[in-house]
Structure formats: C-alpha cells, structure tokens
Design an enzyme around this catalytic site. Structure first.
Site, PDB file in Angstrom:
ATOM      1  N   GLU A 145     -40.011  20.260 -30.721  1.00 13.97           N
ATOM      2  CA  GLU A 145     -41.261  20.751 -29.813  1.00 13.97           C
ATOM      3  C   GLU A 145     -42.475  19.514 -30.074  1.00 13.97           C
ATOM      4  O   GLU A 145     -43.151  19.216 -28.941  1.00 13.97           O
ATOM      5  CB  GLU A 145     -42.070  22.189 -30.331  1.00 13.97           C
ATOM      6  CG  GLU A 145     -40.984  23.282 -30.117  1.00 13.97           C
ATOM      7  CD  GLU A 145     -39.899  23.582 -31.115  1.00 13.97           C
ATOM      8  OE1 GLU A 145     -39.931  22.505 -31.931  1.00 13.97           O
ATOM      9  OE2 GLU A 145     -39.340  24.557 -31.316  1.00 13.97           O
TER      10      GLU A 145
ATOM     11  N   GLN B 151     -16.991  27.022 -33.289  1.00 13.21           N
ATOM     12  CA  GLN B 151     -16.273  27.952 -32.472  1.00 13.21           C
ATOM     13  C   GLN B 151     -14.774  27.710 -32.474  1.00 13.21           C
ATOM     14  O   GLN B 151     -14.122  28.648 -32.534  1.00 13.21           O
ATOM     15  CB  GLN B 151     -17.048  28.135 -31.141  1.00 13.21           C
ATOM     16  CG  GLN B 151     -16.520  29.255 -30.418  1.00 13.21           C
ATOM     17  CD  GLN B 151     -16.984  30.607 -30.775  1.00 13.21           C
ATOM     18  OE1 GLN B 151     -17.641  31.020 -31.487  1.00 13.21           O
ATOM     19  NE2 GLN B 151     -16.154  31.745 -30.378  1.00 13.21           N
TER      20      GLN B 151
ATOM     21  N   PHE C  74     -40.707  19.125 -49.661  1.00 11.84           N
ATOM     22  CA  PHE C  74     -39.688  18.591 -48.904  1.00 11.84           C
ATOM     23  C   PHE C  74     -39.117  17.013 -49.047  1.00 11.84           C
ATOM     24  O   PHE C  74     -39.094  16.606 -48.109  1.00 11.84           O
ATOM     25  CB  PHE C  74     -39.703  18.921 -47.336  1.00 11.84           C
ATOM     26  CG  PHE C  74     -40.158  20.264 -47.288  1.00 11.84           C
ATOM     27  CD1 PHE C  74     -39.473  21.361 -47.890  1.00 11.84           C
ATOM     28  CD2 PHE C  74     -40.658  20.582 -46.215  1.00 11.84           C
ATOM     29  CE1 PHE C  74     -39.825  22.696 -47.574  1.00 11.84           C
ATOM     30  CE2 PHE C  74     -41.169  21.949 -45.942  1.00 11.84           C
ATOM     31  CZ  PHE C  74     -40.769  22.933 -46.594  1.00 11.84           C
TER      32      PHE C  74
ATOM     33  N   GLU D   5     -37.841   6.063 -37.801  1.00  4.10           N
ATOM     34  CA  GLU D   5     -37.292   6.976 -38.312  1.00  4.10           C
ATOM     35  C   GLU D   5     -36.537   7.975 -37.408  1.00  4.10           C
ATOM     36  O   GLU D   5     -35.431   8.319 -37.604  1.00  4.10           O
ATOM     37  CB  GLU D   5     -38.392   7.894 -39.130  1.00  4.10           C
ATOM     38  CG  GLU D   5     -37.923   9.213 -39.685  1.00  4.10           C
ATOM     39  CD  GLU D   5     -38.911   9.877 -40.709  1.00  4.10           C
ATOM     40  OE1 GLU D   5     -39.753   9.093 -41.155  1.00  4.10           O
ATOM     41  OE2 GLU D   5     -38.555  11.061 -40.889  1.00  4.10           O
TER      42      GLU D   5
ATOM     43  N   HIS E 180     -12.895  26.140 -33.967  1.00 10.41           N
ATOM     44  CA  HIS E 180     -12.144  26.396 -35.402  1.00 10.41           C
ATOM     45  C   HIS E 180     -11.627  27.615 -35.974  1.00 10.41           C
ATOM     46  O   HIS E 180     -11.032  27.839 -36.769  1.00 10.41           O
ATOM     47  CB  HIS E 180     -12.848  25.373 -36.391  1.00 10.41           C
ATOM     48  CG  HIS E 180     -12.460  23.832 -36.621  1.00 10.41           C
ATOM     49  ND1 HIS E 180     -13.204  23.299 -35.559  1.00 10.41           N
ATOM     50  CD2 HIS E 180     -12.004  23.270 -37.360  1.00 10.41           C
ATOM     51  CE1 HIS E 180     -12.920  21.657 -35.967  1.00 10.41           C
ATOM     52  NE2 HIS E 180     -12.231  21.749 -36.847  1.00 10.41           N
TER      53      HIS E 180
END
Ligand SMILES: Cc1cc2nc3c(=O)[nH]c(=O)nc-3n(C[C@H](O)[C@H](O)[C@H](O)COP(=O)(O)OP(=O)(O)OC[C@H]3O[C@@H](n4cnc5c(N)ncnc54)[C@H](O)[C@@H]3O)c2cc1C
Length: 390
Positions: A378, A347, A166, A253, A349
């Site tokens: 978490e 929603q 990733f 970050e 839209h």
C-alpha cells in the site's frame, strides 16, 4: 545481449560480466546453499563461514569500489545476486546476504567518510563484518518519520536511547546502522541521523530474537539502546540527513526485494511444472489438465513481466535516472505476485504442498513478507499514485 534468469533468449540489460556472475552464484547456490539450507532453517541463521566464503568469492562487494575489494559493477549486478539467491528456495538465507550487501552496508558506502570506509568497507566486502540496518521500531514502521529513538550529543559522543524492531541480522551482525532523532524540533525530514553502532557498544543489547512465520534461516531481533554511547565519529554523513539517506537506500532495497521475489517465483514455477508433469490423476498428468497448465502459463507471463520491470528499474538506476515510480511499481507488483505464484504452486502440489518438508510449503511462508517488508504494497502504491498525476 545476454540471457536473463529464466530463458536463453537475449536480454538487452545484461553484459558478459553479469552472466559470468550469474553462473558463479548459481553454482554456489546449488553446491553451498541448497544442500544445507534446511539445517540453517532449524538453526535460525546462516553460519558465518558461509558469508565469509561468499566474501572470498566476491559476492558481497559486487557494487563496491575495487579499492576496497569490490567489483565495481552496476545495479544489475545486485539484481543478479538477488534473483539467484531467490532461486535457492531459501528466502531466509537469501535475505541474510541481501540485507548485508544491499540494504545495510549501503549506508556506509553512500554516506561514510573516507576514514570510515577505509576502515570498514574491506571488512564488509570480505564478510568479516556483517551489517544490519535498524530503522523500524515497535511504534513506527511504514512511517519512518514517526521513530522515537533519540541521539543526544554529549561532548565527543552521542547517547542513543530507544528500541528497534524486526531487525534482520539483528542477533549476529557486527555493525548496525541505526536511525535516531538528533533534532526532534527540526522539520520532520531533518530530524533523523544515522549512526554506526558496533556490537558490544556500552548500552546496546539484543533484547530478544524473534520467532517468525517464514525466513526462518534469517535471524531477526529486537534491539535496545539504553544510554548507549557511541563516538561522535560514528555519525554517518551529516547530522539531520538520515531521512534522506534512508529514502535513497530504500530505492535499492526495493529493487533488490523485487528481484529476489522474481527469482523465488521463477523457482516455484519450475518446481511446480516438474511436479505436475509427473503427477497423475484422472487418466493423465496434471499438466494435461488445461486449467492447470493455463494458470501456470499466465503466471509465467506475469513473472516475466515483473522481472522485466525490475530489470528496467535497475537499468534506469544504473544510468543515474530518478526511477522512484518504476522501483515502487516493481516492489508492489513483485511483492504481491510472488504470493499469488506461491498460492497456485502450493495448490497444484495438493496435500504434499501442505507438508512441512515440502519445498513449496517453505517458499509460500517465506514469500509472505515480501508484500510487507521494505515498504508495504500500500505504501508503494502511494508512491506510484503521487507520480501518476500529470
Ligand atoms: C521479517 C522482517 C524483517 C525485517 N527487517 C527489517 C530490518 O532489517 N530493518 C528495519 O529497519 N526494518 C525491518 N523490518 C520492518 C519492515 O520494514 C516493516 O515491518 C514494514 O516497513 C512495515 O512496517 P510495520 O510493520 O510497522 O507496519 P505498519 O506501518 O504498522 O503498517 C501495517 C500495515 O498497514 C498497511 N499500511 C501502512 N501504511 C499504509 C498507508 N499509508 N496506506 C494504506 N495502508 C497502509 C500495510 O498493509 C502495512 O503492512 C522487517 C520486517 C520483517 C517482518
């Protein structure tokens, strides 16, 4: 006192230099990102010329020393960059830049030797060398101490073996800051070191480009290190100090991801308010429905709260105060909130929001990862919980 991202009311956090920067970036986003972002989503990456142009304009060295071509600004300068890129509505383009400026190159800026910085910081700030940070692996993400990539010293070199997963800018970067275990038998917090690996190093390859739910204009890759030899001089900082470097850089970050999320949320609210004030149903505009405007009003209040939390954390950081609790709160809160905002905005839209060519559809996909990457919600809440007890 100058204005913040959403209103013209004064903010105690920003100075004239921040506001000038905000105006410049906003102009760049309108002229150079928004008109081309859809094409980059299809291509799967942001063209190199765009990053070079951002380097020329000073956007890639906001926090870095003037001697390397940077602007010597504080944490709030990075927050301005992240918010304004977030407002672009192209999360993939935003993260391409922000990984380079605030998540990867910080390893060099914070731990590089004078010689390493003299060689690389001007390249990084100009956008001639794009950076990536490679910590996550197929079997270890949240739990950084669980990584398995190793780096063995052999004479004047280290030999790296392992797989990274990733990795943003993974295909197109020039320099990778790679976490690897140099002393697997030491205490867990002292096993890891960070290495600078240049594209083309023997034994290093991009094993595959990854296909994603969102952030589609950001390139993400799996990386392979097979007896990859790097000169011993490519060690960043001291051997065994990598875990601390990663944890330190995570603070930045996470602040930046929070700011980016609030920029995205603000843009989504604005475009939804535009939509519901013109779309008509049941004899009036959608905005005339109390249920809709009140939900938007509450979301606007929460986005304001999230934004102020990010500003506060960035301000504390700029003063040199340990604000792990505030940064973790901001990352958890903003990562979740941006998804709630996207849900409601899509929603309102209606069916149009579900169509691939609508902006809110892309934004809703892009936002999902903000609750996962750079410290899942978490994990952030655990950091907060540790600091709640008196
Ligand atoms: C698009 C994208 C870009 C990325 N870019 C980079 C990059 O450039 N460099 C890099 O090194 N990494 C990068 N990552 C990796 C990212 O930081 C990790 O995905 C993230 O840290 C979570 O790790 P994981 O995926 O291994 O999930 P895991 O650690 O397996 O966790 C899975 C889920 O379990 C839950 N969980 C985890 N720990 C706890 C806990 N203690 N208590 C309760 N619940 C918990 C969370 O909900 C979490 O999402 C990127 C990821 C994505 C998706």
């Amino acid at each position: 006192m100058l204005a913040n991202a959403s209103s013209s009311l004064p903010s105690p956090y920003f100075r004239e230099e921040h506001e000038q920067l905000r105006a410049q970036i906003r102009r760049f986003v309108e002229q150079e990102i928004k008109p081309h972002g859809a094409k980059w989503e299809e291509q799967g990456h942001v063209p190199r010329e765009v990053l070079r142009r951002m380097g020329e304009l000073g956007f890639l060295g906001i926090r870095y020393p003037a001697e390397y071509g940077g602007s010597d600004m504080d944490t709030l300068g990075s927050v301005v960059l992240a918010e304004e890129l977030g407002r672009s509505t192209f999360g993939g383009a935003a993260i391409t830049v922000l990984v380079h400026t605030d998540m990867a190159s910080v390893h060099m800026a914070n731990a590089g030797s004078a010689a390493q910085k003299a060689r690389w910081m001007p390249e990084i700030i100009a956008g001639r060398a794009i950076t990536a940070v490679a910590v996550t692996e197929p079997d270890a993400g949240s739990d950084v101490k669980g990584i398995r990539t190793t780096a063995r010293r052999e004479g004047d070199h280290y030999v790296l073996n392992g797989t990274k997963m990733f990795i943003t800018n993974g295909v197109h970067a020039d320099i990778y800051f790679v976490a690897a275990k140099t002393s697997p038998d030491a205490r867990p917090s002292q096993q890891i070191s960070i290495f600078m690996v240049e594209k083309g190093a023997p034994g290093f390859s991009v094993s595959r480009a990854l296909d994603k739910h969102g952030w589609r204009s950001s390139d993400t890759a799996e990386l392979s290190f097979q007896d990859c030899r790097v000169p011993a001089d490519n060690l960043l900082g001291k051997e065994g100090r990598g875990f601390y470097a990663i944890m330190r850089n995570f603070q930045n970050e996470r602040t930046i991801i929070g700011a980016m999320a609030m920029g995205e949320a603000q843009a989504a609210l604005e475009l939804t308010i535009d939509y519901v004030t013109t779309r008509k149903a049941f004899g009036g505009t959608l905005y005339e429905k109390q249920g809709i405007r009140q939900r938007l009003a509450m979301l606007a209040a929460r986005v304001e709260a999230g934004r102020q939390l990010v500003y506060h954390a960035a301000f504390l950081d700029a003063q040199g105060v340990d604000c792990t609790r505030e940064v973790s709160m901001a990352k958890a809160y903003c990562g979740e909130l941006v998804n709630e905002v996207m849900y409601s905005c899509l929603q309102f839209h209606g069916g149009m929001g579900y169509m691939r060519d609508s902006t809110i559809e892309r934004m809703a996909r892009d936002a999902r990862v903000q609750a996962i990457g750079g410290g899942a919600t978490e994990v952030m809440l655990e950091e907060v919980a540790k600091r709640l007890k008196r």
